[in-house]
Design a protein around this motif. Structure first.
Motif, PDB file in Angstrom:
ATOM      1  N   GLU A  37      48.772  27.100 -55.312  1.00  0.00           N
ATOM      2  CA  GLU A  37      48.309  25.782 -54.907  1.00  0.00           C
ATOM      3  C   GLU A  37      49.502  24.975 -54.409  1.00  0.00           C
ATOM      4  OE1 GLU A  37      45.623  24.331 -54.303  1.00  0.00           O
ATOM      5  OE2 GLU A  37      44.073  25.596 -55.194  1.00  0.00           O
ATOM      6  N   ILE A  38      49.279  23.665 -54.226  1.00  0.00           N
ATOM      7  CA  ILE A  38      50.330  22.800 -53.683  1.00  0.00           C
ATOM      8  C   ILE A  38      51.567  22.808 -54.567  1.00  0.00           C
ATOM      9  CG2 ILE A  38      49.540  20.682 -54.811  1.00  0.00           C
ATOM     10  CD1 ILE A  38      50.805  20.971 -51.195  1.00  0.00           C
ATOM     11  N   SER A  42      39.672  29.706 -49.724  1.00  0.00           N
ATOM     12  CA  SER A  42      39.471  28.278 -49.448  1.00  0.00           C
ATOM     13  C   SER A  42      38.264  28.039 -48.553  1.00  0.00           C
ATOM     14  CB  SER A  42      40.729  27.680 -48.814  1.00  0.00           C
ATOM     15  OG  SER A  42      40.997  28.260 -47.551  1.00  0.00           O
ATOM     16  N   ALA A  97      37.194  19.915 -53.079  1.00  0.00           N
ATOM     17  CA  ALA A  97      38.584  20.026 -52.630  1.00  0.00           C
ATOM     18  C   ALA A  97      38.568  20.206 -51.121  1.00  0.00           C
ATOM     19  CB  ALA A  97      39.283  21.202 -53.306  1.00  0.00           C
ATOM     20  N   GLU A 107      43.346  20.509 -46.863  1.00  0.00           N
ATOM     21  CA  GLU A 107      44.769  20.219 -46.627  1.00  0.00           C
ATOM     22  C   GLU A 107      45.698  21.246 -47.256  1.00  0.00           C
ATOM     23  OE1 GLU A 107      43.430  17.314 -49.947  1.00  0.00           O
ATOM     24  OE2 GLU A 107      42.619  18.205 -48.118  1.00  0.00           O
ATOM     25  N   ALA A 108      45.400  21.688 -48.483  1.00  0.00           N
ATOM     26  CA  ALA A 108      46.279  22.668 -49.135  1.00  0.00           C
ATOM     27  C   ALA A 108      46.296  24.011 -48.399  1.00  0.00           C
ATOM     28  CB  ALA A 108      45.878  22.855 -50.597  1.00  0.00           C
ATOM     29  N   GLY A 166      42.593  21.147 -51.528  1.00  0.00           N
ATOM     30  CA  GLY A 166      43.414  20.013 -51.944  1.00  0.00           C
ATOM     31  C   GLY A 166      42.554  18.851 -52.399  1.00  0.00           C
ATOM     32  N   THR A 174      49.454  11.651 -56.527  1.00  0.00           N
ATOM     33  CA  THR A 174      50.315  12.490 -55.677  1.00  0.00           C
ATOM     34  C   THR A 174      51.725  11.945 -55.512  1.00  0.00           C
ATOM     35  OG1 THR A 174      49.625  11.387 -53.622  1.00  0.00           O
ATOM     36  CG2 THR A 174      48.291  13.243 -54.392  1.00  0.00           C
TER      37      THR A 174
END
Length: 431
Positions: A94-95, A121, A131, A134-135, A339, A380
């Motif tokens: 993940e991020i 995803s 979610a 973006e991630a 994300g 964040t």
């Protein structure tokens, strides 16, 4: 008499002037091969993002037809497929993994994780996980930047900078905000109060602009505002006090969200067996929430519009915000991929509008956007880029109140961040 020796400083000065003169004769402009490389990486990122978005829309169009209690079958099945993809193709991370790689692996992102990330995803988001894309976009575009750097035999900061520029291209494609996307790619990597990789700012901006043009030309998204908020005009100093109050409200919401998130993480971490057991159970939880609160399904890109246009009651909006927090937490900790930036914006909008409903006379646009900013900045730790992104997404031109709310959310956030890799070491997390 011996000739007078020329000093070293004069030699250096003459040599520098000669070099500069020769350089100007060859290329009188500031543009260089590096700029072309940043544009190329951004263009590739925009092309991939457009392809990804079109596939995502196709899948979503078919899966969003399922509603109500049929989701108790569809979403667990989607969770099973997600788990099997990760089980056989590997865990894409993940991020937090991306942040770790930037800090400790010199900016090197692993391109071998992309097949798992793309497939997992796409299923997660199109099936209705809370979610956003973006991630995945950041992981894939950033790893492409690393791949290009390896082909060119770049090392050190040059490699890290190209990875960051490619990451910014991924952020920008989704949000349609080149400056905000570039800043977010750098700011989410910050340590304490510092944006560390400021040397990558210009590469990130150039790459973001290229990505934005390509993505917008193909999808026709990101040109107009994403959401149509009520009109707001900054006319009195009192609005800054209101922004600060909603910044505090957003920070409290951020603390609540992180508590729910860590609680879900604790529970899912104790589920035995392979990962597809966890993803299937997460699908059942998400299906239950979506059956009871349909607006908690998906990541909020389209679901925010009914919140803006429908006269929901304050109790329903607060219930929806709590349900969304739970949905985001189950999605991410349950092994689904994506994300949580836009889902957090959705949560903040619900809370802000609920307060505006309870207190007549408050401008609903100011209340919603300030709460959106504060929640995201608290979770964040990205107050600057959050301000820039929301200004573009909502078309709110007086963005100074958003900045005030973002900063309040940032400074009132917990010392230990949700993305633990934003800390440099384990020791710092316990201080």
């Amino acid at each position: 008499m011996l000739p007078k020796k020329t000093t070293a400083s004069n030699q250096t000065q003459r040599w520098t002037f000669a070099q500069l003169f020769g350089l100007v004769k060859r290329n009188p402009l500031m543009i260089s091969q590096w700029v072309i490389l940043w544009v190329a990486v951004g263009t590739a990122g925009g092309l991939f993002a457009a392809f990804y978005w079109n596939v995502l829309e196709f899948l979503t169009h078919h899966l969003q037809r399922f509603e109500g209690f049929s989701l108790l079958i569809v979403m667990p099945l989607a969770g099973l497929v997600i788990g099997l993809v990760i089980h056989f193709l590997g865990n894409p991370g993940e991020i937090a993994v991306i942040v770790d790689n930037i800090h400790f692996r010199g900016g090197r992102l692993d391109v071998r994780k992309n097949p798992s990330m793309i497939l997992a995803s796409l299923i997660s988001i199109s099936a209705g996980g809370s979610a956003g894309p973006e991630a995945p976009l950041v992981q894939v575009t950033g790893s492409f930047g690393t791949w290009v750097a390896d082909r060119l035999k770049l090392q050190g900061e040059d490699l890290r900078t190209l990875s960051l520029a490619a990451m910014a291209a991924g952020f920008t494609a989704l949000f349609g905000a080149p400056l905000g996307g570039a800043m977010f790619a750098l700011e989410i990597l910050h340590h304490e109060h510092i944006v560390e990789y400021y040397e990558a700012l210009m590469p990130a901006i150039v790459s973001s602009c290229a990505s934005y043009l390509v993505f917008a030309a193909i999808t026709h998204l990101g040109i107009a505002p994403t959401w149509h908020f009520p009109q707001y005009h900054l006319e009195k100093i009192d609005d800054f006090a209101i922004a600060i109050v909603f910044g505090i409200i957003g920070a409290v919401a951020g603390w609540i969200f992180m508590s729910i998130f860590r609680g879900c993480d604790y529970l899912f971490a104790r589920i035995p067996g392979p990962i597809y057991v966890r993803t299937t159970l997460a699908g059942f939880g998400l299906g239950t929430l979506a059956a009871l609160l349909p607006l908690t399904r998906y990541f909020g890109h389209e679901e925010l519009e009914p919140v803006l246009t429908t006269n929901f009651g304050a109790i329903f909006l607060l219930t929806l915000a709590l349900g969304k927090m739970a949905a985001i937490s189950i999605t991410v900790t349950g092994g689904w991929r994506g994300g949580f930036i836009i889902p957090l914006f959705f949560t903040g909008a619900c809370i802000g509008k609920a307060v505006a409903v309870l207190i007549p006379g408050l401008n609903p646009a100011l209340a919603m956007i300030c709460t959106m900013a504060a929640v995201n900045a608290a979770v964040t730790r990205t107050p600057i880029s959050t301000t820039l992104l929301l200004s573009k997404l909502t078309n709110l031109s007086p963005f100074t109140p958003i900045l005030f709310a973002s900063l309040i959310g940032f400074f009132l956030s917990p010392k230990v961040p949700l993305i633990a890799s934003q800390l440099k070491s384990r020791r710092e997390a316990t201080e």
